[in-house]
Design a protein around this motif. Structure first.
Motif, PDB file in Angstrom:
ATOM      1  N   LEU A  56      -6.269 -10.266   5.092  1.00  0.00           N
ATOM      2  CA  LEU A  56      -7.415  -9.362   5.217  1.00  0.00           C
ATOM      3  C   LEU A  56      -7.060  -7.939   4.804  1.00  0.00           C
ATOM      4  O   LEU A  56      -7.881  -7.237   4.187  1.00  0.00           O
ATOM      5  CB  LEU A  56      -7.923  -9.368   6.659  1.00  0.00           C
ATOM      6  CG  LEU A  56      -8.655 -10.634   7.108  1.00  0.00           C
ATOM      7  CD1 LEU A  56      -8.968 -10.557   8.600  1.00  0.00           C
ATOM      8  CD2 LEU A  56      -9.948 -10.818   6.313  1.00  0.00           C
ATOM      9  N   ALA A  57      -5.846  -7.502   5.131  1.00  0.00           N
ATOM     10  CA  ALA A  57      -5.443  -6.141   4.789  1.00  0.00           C
ATOM     11  C   ALA A  57      -5.366  -5.953   3.276  1.00  0.00           C
ATOM     12  O   ALA A  57      -5.855  -4.950   2.741  1.00  0.00           O
ATOM     13  CB  ALA A  57      -4.096  -5.814   5.435  1.00  0.00           C
ATOM     14  N   PHE A  58      -4.753  -6.912   2.583  1.00  0.00           N
ATOM     15  CA  PHE A  58      -4.663  -6.788   1.127  1.00  0.00           C
ATOM     16  C   PHE A  58      -6.020  -7.002   0.463  1.00  0.00           C
ATOM     17  O   PHE A  58      -6.328  -6.384  -0.566  1.00  0.00           O
ATOM     18  CB  PHE A  58      -3.626  -7.763   0.574  1.00  0.00           C
ATOM     19  CG  PHE A  58      -2.218  -7.229   0.619  1.00  0.00           C
ATOM     20  CD1 PHE A  58      -1.735  -6.421  -0.394  1.00  0.00           C
ATOM     21  CD2 PHE A  58      -1.380  -7.505   1.688  1.00  0.00           C
ATOM     22  CE1 PHE A  58      -0.446  -5.904  -0.359  1.00  0.00           C
ATOM     23  CE2 PHE A  58      -0.084  -7.006   1.739  1.00  0.00           C
ATOM     24  CZ  PHE A  58       0.381  -6.195   0.719  1.00  0.00           C
ATOM     25  N   ALA A  59      -6.857  -7.850   1.052  1.00  0.00           N
ATOM     26  CA  ALA A  59      -8.211  -8.044   0.510  1.00  0.00           C
ATOM     27  C   ALA A  59      -8.998  -6.745   0.561  1.00  0.00           C
ATOM     28  O   ALA A  59      -9.854  -6.479  -0.301  1.00  0.00           O
ATOM     29  CB  ALA A  59      -8.933  -9.136   1.287  1.00  0.00           C
ATOM     30  N   ALA A  60      -8.714  -5.914   1.560  1.00  0.00           N
ATOM     31  CA  ALA A  60      -9.419  -4.644   1.715  1.00  0.00           C
ATOM     32  C   ALA A  60      -9.127  -3.679   0.568  1.00  0.00           C
ATOM     33  O   ALA A  60      -9.894  -2.736   0.335  1.00  0.00           O
ATOM     34  CB  ALA A  60      -9.054  -3.994   3.045  1.00  0.00           C
ATOM     35  N   ILE A  61      -8.012  -3.910  -0.157  1.00  0.00           N
ATOM     36  CA  ILE A  61      -7.705  -3.062  -1.320  1.00  0.00           C
ATOM     37  C   ILE A  61      -7.865  -3.848  -2.615  1.00  0.00           C
ATOM     38  O   ILE A  61      -7.377  -3.445  -3.670  1.00  0.00           O
ATOM     39  CB  ILE A  61      -6.283  -2.465  -1.235  1.00  0.00           C
ATOM     40  CG1 ILE A  61      -5.206  -3.563  -1.206  1.00  0.00           C
ATOM     41  CG2 ILE A  61      -6.160  -1.553  -0.032  1.00  0.00           C
ATOM     42  CD1 ILE A  61      -3.790  -3.042  -1.405  1.00  0.00           C
ATOM     43  N   GLY A  62      -8.536  -5.026  -2.522  1.00  0.00           N
ATOM     44  CA  GLY A  62      -8.838  -5.803  -3.717  1.00  0.00           C
ATOM     45  C   GLY A  62      -7.729  -6.694  -4.219  1.00  0.00           C
ATOM     46  O   GLY A  62      -7.750  -7.119  -5.379  1.00  0.00           O
ATOM     47  N   VAL A  63      -6.746  -7.016  -3.370  1.00  0.00           N
ATOM     48  CA  VAL A  63      -5.628  -7.878  -3.757  1.00  0.00           C
ATOM     49  C   VAL A  63      -5.793  -9.235  -3.072  1.00  0.00           C
ATOM     50  O   VAL A  63      -5.820  -9.315  -1.841  1.00  0.00           O
ATOM     51  CB  VAL A  63      -4.270  -7.254  -3.363  1.00  0.00           C
ATOM     52  CG1 VAL A  63      -3.133  -8.222  -3.649  1.00  0.00           C
ATOM     53  CG2 VAL A  63      -4.064  -5.946  -4.112  1.00  0.00           C
ATOM     54  N   ASP A  64      -5.894 -10.309  -3.871  1.00  0.00           N
ATOM     55  CA  ASP A  64      -6.118 -11.639  -3.313  1.00  0.00           C
ATOM     56  C   ASP A  64      -4.824 -12.329  -2.874  1.00  0.00           C
ATOM     57  O   ASP A  64      -4.833 -13.117  -1.927  1.00  0.00           O
ATOM     58  CB  ASP A  64      -6.835 -12.530  -4.344  1.00  0.00           C
ATOM     59  CG  ASP A  64      -8.237 -12.030  -4.648  1.00  0.00           C
ATOM     60  OD1 ASP A  64      -8.871 -11.462  -3.737  1.00  0.00           O
ATOM     61  OD2 ASP A  64      -8.700 -12.199  -5.795  1.00  0.00           O
ATOM     62  N   ASP A  65      -3.731 -12.055  -3.566  1.00  0.00           N
ATOM     63  CA  ASP A  65      -2.458 -12.702  -3.245  1.00  0.00           C
ATOM     64  C   ASP A  65      -1.450 -11.659  -2.794  1.00  0.00           C
ATOM     65  O   ASP A  65      -0.954 -10.861  -3.592  1.00  0.00           O
ATOM     66  CB  ASP A  65      -1.943 -13.447  -4.488  1.00  0.00           C
ATOM     67  CG  ASP A  65      -0.639 -14.206  -4.218  1.00  0.00           C
ATOM     68  OD1 ASP A  65      -0.253 -14.307  -3.022  1.00  0.00           O
ATOM     69  OD2 ASP A  65      -0.025 -14.682  -5.179  1.00  0.00           O
ATOM     70  N   TRP A  66      -1.122 -11.655  -1.486  1.00  0.00           N
ATOM     71  CA  TRP A  66      -0.228 -10.641  -0.944  1.00  0.00           C
ATOM     72  C   TRP A  66       1.246 -10.994  -1.090  1.00  0.00           C
ATOM     73  O   TRP A  66       2.119 -10.138  -0.924  1.00  0.00           O
ATOM     74  CB  TRP A  66      -0.523 -10.413   0.542  1.00  0.00           C
ATOM     75  CG  TRP A  66      -0.584 -11.671   1.375  1.00  0.00           C
ATOM     76  CD1 TRP A  66      -1.708 -12.352   1.725  1.00  0.00           C
ATOM     77  CD2 TRP A  66       0.521 -12.398   1.928  1.00  0.00           C
ATOM     78  NE1 TRP A  66      -1.385 -13.456   2.471  1.00  0.00           N
ATOM     79  CE2 TRP A  66      -0.033 -13.516   2.626  1.00  0.00           C
ATOM     80  CE3 TRP A  66       1.900 -12.226   1.930  1.00  0.00           C
ATOM     81  CZ2 TRP A  66       0.774 -14.444   3.296  1.00  0.00           C
ATOM     82  CZ3 TRP A  66       2.698 -13.143   2.602  1.00  0.00           C
ATOM     83  CH2 TRP A  66       2.136 -14.239   3.270  1.00  0.00           C
ATOM     84  N   LYS A  67       1.537 -12.244  -1.427  1.00  0.00           N
ATOM     85  CA  LYS A  67       2.926 -12.709  -1.407  1.00  0.00           C
ATOM     86  C   LYS A  67       3.876 -11.893  -2.292  1.00  0.00           C
ATOM     87  O   LYS A  67       5.026 -11.642  -1.893  1.00  0.00           O
ATOM     88  CB  LYS A  67       2.983 -14.191  -1.784  1.00  0.00           C
ATOM     89  CG  LYS A  67       2.348 -15.107  -0.742  1.00  0.00           C
ATOM     90  CD  LYS A  67       2.465 -16.562  -1.143  1.00  0.00           C
ATOM     91  CE  LYS A  67       1.851 -17.466  -0.087  1.00  0.00           C
ATOM     92  NZ  LYS A  67       0.389 -17.229   0.061  1.00  0.00           N
ATOM     93  N   PRO A  68       3.478 -11.448  -3.493  1.00  0.00           N
ATOM     94  CA  PRO A  68       4.408 -10.653  -4.308  1.00  0.00           C
ATOM     95  C   PRO A  68       4.779  -9.310  -3.687  1.00  0.00           C
ATOM     96  O   PRO A  68       5.768  -8.687  -4.100  1.00  0.00           O
ATOM     97  CB  PRO A  68       3.634 -10.443  -5.617  1.00  0.00           C
ATOM     98  CG  PRO A  68       2.637 -11.556  -5.660  1.00  0.00           C
ATOM     99  CD  PRO A  68       2.247 -11.778  -4.242  1.00  0.00           C
ATOM    100  N   TYR A  69       4.017  -8.883  -2.692  1.00  0.00           N
ATOM    101  CA  TYR A  69       4.242  -7.564  -2.108  1.00  0.00           C
ATOM    102  C   TYR A  69       4.967  -7.611  -0.761  1.00  0.00           C
ATOM    103  O   TYR A  69       5.246  -6.568  -0.168  1.00  0.00           O
ATOM    104  CB  TYR A  69       2.903  -6.845  -1.906  1.00  0.00           C
ATOM    105  CG  TYR A  69       2.123  -6.640  -3.182  1.00  0.00           C
ATOM    106  CD1 TYR A  69       2.384  -5.552  -4.008  1.00  0.00           C
ATOM    107  CD2 TYR A  69       1.127  -7.540  -3.562  1.00  0.00           C
ATOM    108  CE1 TYR A  69       1.665  -5.361  -5.181  1.00  0.00           C
ATOM    109  CE2 TYR A  69       0.404  -7.359  -4.719  1.00  0.00           C
ATOM    110  CZ  TYR A  69       0.677  -6.275  -5.531  1.00  0.00           C
ATOM    111  OH  TYR A  69      -0.034  -6.089  -6.692  1.00  0.00           O
TER     112      TYR A  69
END
Length: 335
Positions: A264-277
């Motif tokens: 949800l946190a990464f979706a809030a900045i428009g990122v669908d896949d958080w794993k690379p970060y």
């Protein structure tokens, strides 16, 4: 209670201290806050954000200072929120955790008792869901309630359990009005950066703005019952307005994993896949972890009329938006 009620808040520099100070001020209270040391680095930030709070120097490990604080503030209500409150830190500093989080509660209660204010001053003791510790409570899917067994899994949880039981003992032995709030995880924009939720939203904001490449975390599978701190302090206040002192669980009744929080946190900045970060680091993994913490707030809802207003997606969005605003202002040179 007098026309202008008075409240003393320990832990005024923390997340809950800020929220309860704001709530009490809105309700017309004269608010006093206990703060450690003459050169406390958080003093000015408290005065800037809450200019209506009258600060009193004191320390939970110094009984004499607590007596002075109680005598000076003459509180109708005392909210004991101060603690060494980080689970991971408690493993590294168990003695300090015991001195502050456990014995500190005894010192606060004694200060109220020996000043003669016990018959009238109502005390809120901040207990915690970490006292349960993930033990099978024989209520699958129902969550821990006020009757569930305790099995703390950290020095923090053990210290809080002492504070909880000594509070109940003073209630029963001396007839003091002491209410214990067994709060499940509650987060928000005032959460410290050492806590995983705020660590995530702070990092996500900085990643969005190009200020850092990734975030290092420990285990991602633990599930917690996460609510909004602003909702939970309303429950604290309601406990002290109740006719009788009692114990109450405050929770949302649902759990979410750290992975869900990340999504949800990464979706809030428009990122669908958080794993690379996200980089997992063993340094952030605890010697003993609680798999799942789920609370049952039925009693607080039925008896106190308490309810939460912010749901889980709303909580994550609120925190990310706050950190984006703060970091953007910092980049612009305003703070």
């Amino acid at each position: 209670m007098p026309e202008t009620p008075r409240a003393l808040v320990t832990g005024i520099t923390g997340q809950d201290g800020g929220h309860i100070a704001e709530l009490l001020h809105q309700k017309g209270y004269e608010v006093f806050g206990l703060i450690r040391g003459q050169n406390n680095p958080r003093r000015q930030s408290v005065l800037d954000e809450f200019p209506y709070v009258r600060l009193i120097e004191g320390d939970l490990t110094d009984p004499t200072s607590l007596v002075r604080a109680v005598e000076q503030s003459q509180p109708d209500e005392l909210y004991n929120l101060a603690a060494v409150s980080h689970v991971g830190y408690s493993f590294k500093n168990p003695t300090l955790t015991a001195d502050v989080t456990a014995k500190g509660v005894l010192n606060v209660l004694e200060a109220v008792r020996i000043t003669g204010l016990a018959p009238t001053t109502r005390v809120y003791q901040a207990s915690t869901s970490e006292m349960f510790g993930g033990l099978d409570y024989n209520r699958p899917g129902a969550g821990y309630n006020e009757e569930s067994l305790f099995h703390p899994r950290s020095p923090y949880g053990v210290a809080k359990l002492y504070g909880h039981w000594i509070a109940k003992n003073y209630r029963e032995s001396y007839g003091m009005f002491v209410a214990c709030g067994i709060l499940f995880n509650h987060e928000g924009e005032r959460r410290g950066l050492e806590f995983v939720t705020r660590k995530i939203t702070h990092a996500v904001a900085r990643i969005k703005l190009g200020l850092q490449p990734n975030i290092e975390l420990g285990d991602l599978w633990p599930k917690r019952d996460w609510g909004y701190a602003g909702d939970f302090v309303d429950g604290m206040w309601r406990m002290l307005q109740h006719a009788e002192p009692d114990d109450f669980v405050l929770a949302t009744g649902e759990t979410h994993s750290i992975e869900e929080f990340l999504t949800l946190a990464f979706a809030a900045i428009g990122v669908d896949d958080w794993k690379p970060y996200v980089v997992q680091n063993a340094a952030y993994m605890r010697p003993a972890e609680v798999d799942i913490l789920l609370g049952d707030p039925s009693k607080a809802e039925d008896v106190l009329g308490w309810t939460r207003r912010v749901d889980f997606p709303g909580l994550v969005r609120l925190m990310v938006e706050h950190d984006l605003a703060v970091q953007s202002k910092s980049m612009a040179g305003f703070v």
